[in-house]
Design an enzyme around this catalytic site. Structure first.
Site, PDB file in Angstrom:
ATOM      1  N   ILE A 102      43.471  29.054 -76.542  1.00  0.00           N
ATOM      2  CA  ILE A 102      42.487  28.898 -75.475  1.00  0.00           C
ATOM      3  C   ILE A 102      41.531  30.085 -75.578  1.00  0.00           C
ATOM      4  O   ILE A 102      41.977  31.242 -75.544  1.00  0.00           O
ATOM      5  CB  ILE A 102      43.183  28.905 -74.089  1.00  0.00           C
ATOM      6  N   HIS A 119      40.467  16.760 -79.249  1.00  0.00           N
ATOM      7  CA  HIS A 119      41.826  16.739 -78.702  1.00  0.00           C
ATOM      8  C   HIS A 119      42.478  15.384 -79.001  1.00  0.00           C
ATOM      9  O   HIS A 119      41.829  14.340 -78.823  1.00  0.00           O
ATOM     10  CB  HIS A 119      41.767  16.983 -77.188  1.00  0.00           C
ATOM     11  N   ALA A 152      36.406  26.622 -69.073  1.00  0.00           N
ATOM     12  CA  ALA A 152      37.470  27.604 -68.855  1.00  0.00           C
ATOM     13  C   ALA A 152      38.854  26.974 -68.692  1.00  0.00           C
ATOM     14  O   ALA A 152      39.868  27.680 -68.741  1.00  0.00           O
ATOM     15  CB  ALA A 152      37.132  28.455 -67.628  1.00  0.00           C
ATOM     16  N   ASP A 155      41.371  21.827 -71.922  1.00  0.00           N
ATOM     17  CA  ASP A 155      40.897  20.477 -72.251  1.00  0.00           C
ATOM     18  C   ASP A 155      40.254  19.767 -71.061  1.00  0.00           C
ATOM     19  O   ASP A 155      40.416  18.553 -70.886  1.00  0.00           O
ATOM     20  CB  ASP A 155      42.054  19.629 -72.827  1.00  0.00           C
TER      21      ASP A 155
HETATM   22  C1  GAR Z   1      43.879  17.362 -84.481  1.00  0.00           C
HETATM   23  O1  GAR Z   1      44.515  16.147 -84.215  1.00  0.00           O
HETATM   24  C2  GAR Z   1      43.371  17.994 -83.202  1.00  0.00           C
HETATM   25  O2  GAR Z   1      42.949  17.071 -82.255  1.00  0.00           O
HETATM   26  C3  GAR Z   1      44.595  18.722 -82.734  1.00  0.00           C
HETATM   27  O3  GAR Z   1      45.133  19.284 -83.880  1.00  0.00           O
HETATM   28  C4  GAR Z   1      44.873  18.416 -84.985  1.00  0.00           C
HETATM   29  C5  GAR Z   1      44.308  19.250 -86.094  1.00  0.00           C
HETATM   30  O4  GAR Z   1      44.312  18.555 -87.309  1.00  0.00           O
HETATM   31  N1  GAR Z   1      44.255  19.694 -81.734  1.00  0.00           N
HETATM   32  C6  GAR Z   1      45.007  19.937 -80.678  1.00  0.00           C
HETATM   33  O5  GAR Z   1      46.078  19.430 -80.467  1.00  0.00           O
HETATM   34  C7  GAR Z   1      44.402  20.951 -79.720  1.00  0.00           C
HETATM   35  N2  GAR Z   1      45.052  20.874 -78.452  1.00  0.00           N
HETATM   36  P1  GAR Z   1      43.613  19.165 -88.592  1.00  0.00           P
HETATM   37  O6  GAR Z   1      44.046  20.636 -88.702  1.00  0.00           O
HETATM   38  O7  GAR Z   1      44.126  18.352 -89.730  1.00  0.00           O
HETATM   39  O8  GAR Z   1      42.132  19.043 -88.410  1.00  0.00           O
END
Ligand code: GAR
Length: 214
Positions: A102, A119, A152, A155
């Site tokens: 964050i 997300h 802030a 998500d």
């Molecule tokens: C993605 O699915 C993204 O939405 C998630 O991590 C993955 C990254 O994939 N993000 C979260 O969960 C943030 N809260 P990548 O490294 O292959 O792009």
């Protein structure tokens, strides 16, 4: 209200934040190879070393930086260091693409309204670090991905676009890995589409509404 008009002349400058495999970063790198896309990745910043996301950036010839929380005295010092590292590249947009931290108040003071996150759930449902697992555990029949501006909260920022993915009966078997892969397929093309449109068309954020076009 935040307003962004396309950078003329020249492509929008993107700094991408990553923590893991960086497949969303790769999709952006691939898209920016075409000058008509209207944006270029000028730096990749990670919160940890040794990840595939950094390798992908290096392979593409993009400068990389690691700004790890543990290298700083406290979270505030990390926030300031992350902000300075990103600011040095004068980005038009910052893209948080699987960045599992964050960002803090100093970062937001500088980049709120210009930082996009992706997300793996349909916000406001299932925010946080385990969006896929939480949707599966809840018994949701559809989930997906949300591209939104960062504020802030966790998500909670204004939503730009969402993609829907059906949950299948067998998705419990592997703890959500296959579901996450199906989400990521949708997510990568949504992120590429939205970042390109933000860069080429400009946008304004009015309260919770994001309007594309300048
Ligand atoms: C993605 O699915 C993204 O939405 C998630 O991590 C993955 C990254 O994939 N993000 C979260 O969960 C943030 N809260 P990548 O490294 O292959 O792009």
């Amino acid at each position: 209200m935040a307003v962004y008009a396309p950078r003329i002349p020249g492509p929008a400058r993107l700094v991408v934040l990553v923590s893991g495999s960086g497949s969303n970063l790769q999709a952006l790198l691939d898209a920016t190879a075409d000058t008509a896309y209207g944006a270029e990745v000028v730096a990749v910043v990670a919160d940890r070393d040794g990840i595939l996301g950094l390798e992908r950036a290096e392979k593409a010839g993009v400068p990389t930086h690691v700004v790890a929380v543990k290298a700083y005295e406290d979270r505030a010092a990390w926030d300031a260091a992350l902000t300075d590292t990103v600011a040095a590249y004068q980005p038009d947009l910052v893209v948080s693409a699987g960045f599992m931290k964050i960002v803090g108040p100093v970062f937001l003071a500088r980049f709120e309204g210009r930082t996009v996150n992706t997300h793996p759930a349909l916000l406001p449902s299932f925010p946080g670090a385990h969006g896929v697992r939480d949707a599966l555990a809840y018994g949701a029949k559809v989930t997906g991905c949300t591209v939104h501006f960062v504020d802030a909260g966790v998500d909670t920022g204004p939503i730009i676009a969402q993609g829907v993915v059906a949950v299948e009966d067998g998705d419990d078997a592997d703890g959500g890995d296959a579901l996450h892969e199906r989400i990521k397929t949708v997510e990568r093309s949504l992120l590429v589409d939205i970042v390109g449109r933000l860069a080429r068309e400009g946008y304004r954020i009015e309260g919770r509404k994001v309007r594309l076009g300048s």
